[in-house]
Design a protein around this motif. Structure first.
Motif, PDB file in Angstrom:
ATOM      1  N   GLN A  97       0.826  -1.200   0.000  1.00 14.49           N
ATOM      2  CA  GLN A  97       0.000   0.000   0.000  1.00 14.49           C
ATOM      3  C   GLN A  97       0.867   1.260   0.000  1.00 14.49           C
ATOM      4  N   VAL A  98       1.952   1.226   0.765  1.00 12.54           N
ATOM      5  CA  VAL A  98       2.854   2.380   0.807  1.00 12.54           C
ATOM      6  C   VAL A  98       3.455   2.610  -0.578  1.00 12.54           C
ATOM      7  N   ALA A  99       3.868   1.551  -1.234  1.00 12.74           N
ATOM      8  CA  ALA A  99       4.445   1.675  -2.583  1.00 12.74           C
ATOM      9  C   ALA A  99       3.402   2.196  -3.571  1.00 12.74           C
ATOM     10  N   LEU A 100       2.160   1.706  -3.464  1.00 11.62           N
ATOM     11  CA  LEU A 100       1.101   2.148  -4.368  1.00 11.62           C
ATOM     12  C   LEU A 100       0.814   3.639  -4.180  1.00 11.62           C
ATOM     13  N   VAL A 101       0.700   4.077  -2.943  1.00 11.38           N
ATOM     14  CA  VAL A 101       0.428   5.493  -2.679  1.00 11.38           C
ATOM     15  C   VAL A 101       1.583   6.358  -3.193  1.00 11.38           C
ATOM     16  N   ALA A 102       2.807   5.915  -2.962  1.00  8.88           N
ATOM     17  CA  ALA A 102       3.962   6.672  -3.461  1.00  8.88           C
ATOM     18  C   ALA A 102       3.944   6.737  -4.985  1.00  8.88           C
ATOM     19  N   ALA A 103       3.608   5.642  -5.633  1.00  9.23           N
ATOM     20  CA  ALA A 103       3.546   5.619  -7.092  1.00  9.23           C
ATOM     21  C   ALA A 103       2.419   6.529  -7.592  1.00  9.23           C
ATOM     22  N   LEU A 104       1.281   6.491  -6.937  1.00  4.88           N
ATOM     23  CA  LEU A 104       0.167   7.346  -7.335  1.00  4.88           C
ATOM     24  C   LEU A 104       0.526   8.827  -7.199  1.00  4.88           C
ATOM     25  N   ARG A 105       1.273   9.164  -6.165  1.00  6.97           N
ATOM     26  CA  ARG A 105       1.684  10.565  -5.994  1.00  6.97           C
ATOM     27  C   ARG A 105       2.575  11.037  -7.138  1.00  6.97           C
ATOM     28  N   GLY A 106       3.234  10.106  -7.788  1.00  9.11           N
ATOM     29  CA  GLY A 106       4.166  10.463  -8.839  1.00  9.11           C
ATOM     30  C   GLY A 106       3.559  10.618 -10.218  1.00  9.11           C
ATOM     31  N   ILE A 107       2.268  10.354 -10.364  1.00 16.11           N
ATOM     32  CA  ILE A 107       1.657  10.506 -11.692  1.00 16.11           C
ATOM     33  C   ILE A 107       0.826  11.787 -11.716  1.00 16.11           C
ATOM     34  N   ALA A 108       0.444  12.199 -12.908  1.00 18.95           N
ATOM     35  CA  ALA A 108      -0.302  13.449 -13.087  1.00 18.95           C
ATOM     36  C   ALA A 108      -1.609  13.423 -12.281  1.00 18.95           C
ATOM     37  N   PRO A 109      -1.967  14.541 -11.663  1.00 19.71           N
ATOM     38  CA  PRO A 109      -3.176  14.585 -10.824  1.00 19.71           C
ATOM     39  C   PRO A 109      -4.448  14.135 -11.547  1.00 19.71           C
ATOM     40  N   GLN A 110      -4.629  14.507 -12.801  1.00 24.73           N
ATOM     41  CA  GLN A 110      -5.840  14.113 -13.511  1.00 24.73           C
ATOM     42  C   GLN A 110      -5.861  12.597 -13.757  1.00 24.73           C
TER      43      GLN A 110
END
Length: 165
Positions: A97-110
């Protein structure tokens, strides 16, 4: 009270009222919050405040009532939790989950928003388009690019070694 008069009233009294509520409540942040909320409520009643002739007293009273209301709500909530017993223990997020959240933070907001609406909220492409005011083709593009970016960010170099060797 005109807009200019209200702004002048605010500038002249906000510090004094915040100080007074701070002394009454013993909590500066709470005093700031309730005074600001009282001024927000006073804004829509500025003509009435002018007729009554005691706008500072009105703001102070509303701020005090807001503080009391918050205190009562907090007390009732705490009482309810005590009656219910200790809250159940909830495990913290795992490494995935930590890795997923970190990865999600790294992509464009939209792209992140579109992926969340699709996979977490279970919305269809059409529903996402309606909610976000985007075309369905734009939603599909965001989903495709978001999945690609997310997959790239989630790649485990150890997995590549195992498959490539």
């Amino acid at each position: 009270m005109t807009v200019e008069e209200f702004e002048e009233f605010y500038a002249r009294t906000v510090t004094r009222l915040t100080g007074q509520l701070y002394v009454m409540l013993g909590d500066l942040h709470e005093a700031q919050d309730v005074v600001q909320e009282a001024f927000v409520r006073g804004w829509s009643r500025r003509r009435q405040l002018d007729r009554e002739g005691r706008p500072e007293a009105w703001i102070r009273t509303v701020a005090w009532r807001l503080a009391v209301s918050r205190w009562r709500f907090g007390r009732r909530s705490a009482d309810a939790w005590r009656r219910r017993g200790e809250p159940p223990h909830v495990e913290g997020p795992g490494p995935e989950q930590v890795a997923l959240v970190a990865a999600l933070r790294g992509i464009a907001p939209q792209q992140r928003r579109t992926l969340a609406l699709h996979y977490l909220c279970d919305l269809t492409v059409e529903q996402i388009a309606q909610e976000t005011a985007l075309t369905t083709s734009t939603v599909k593009t965001h989903l495709s690019r978001g999945r690609t970016a997310l997959a790239h960010r989630l790649q485990d170099p150890h997995m590549e070694e195992a498959h490539g060797a």
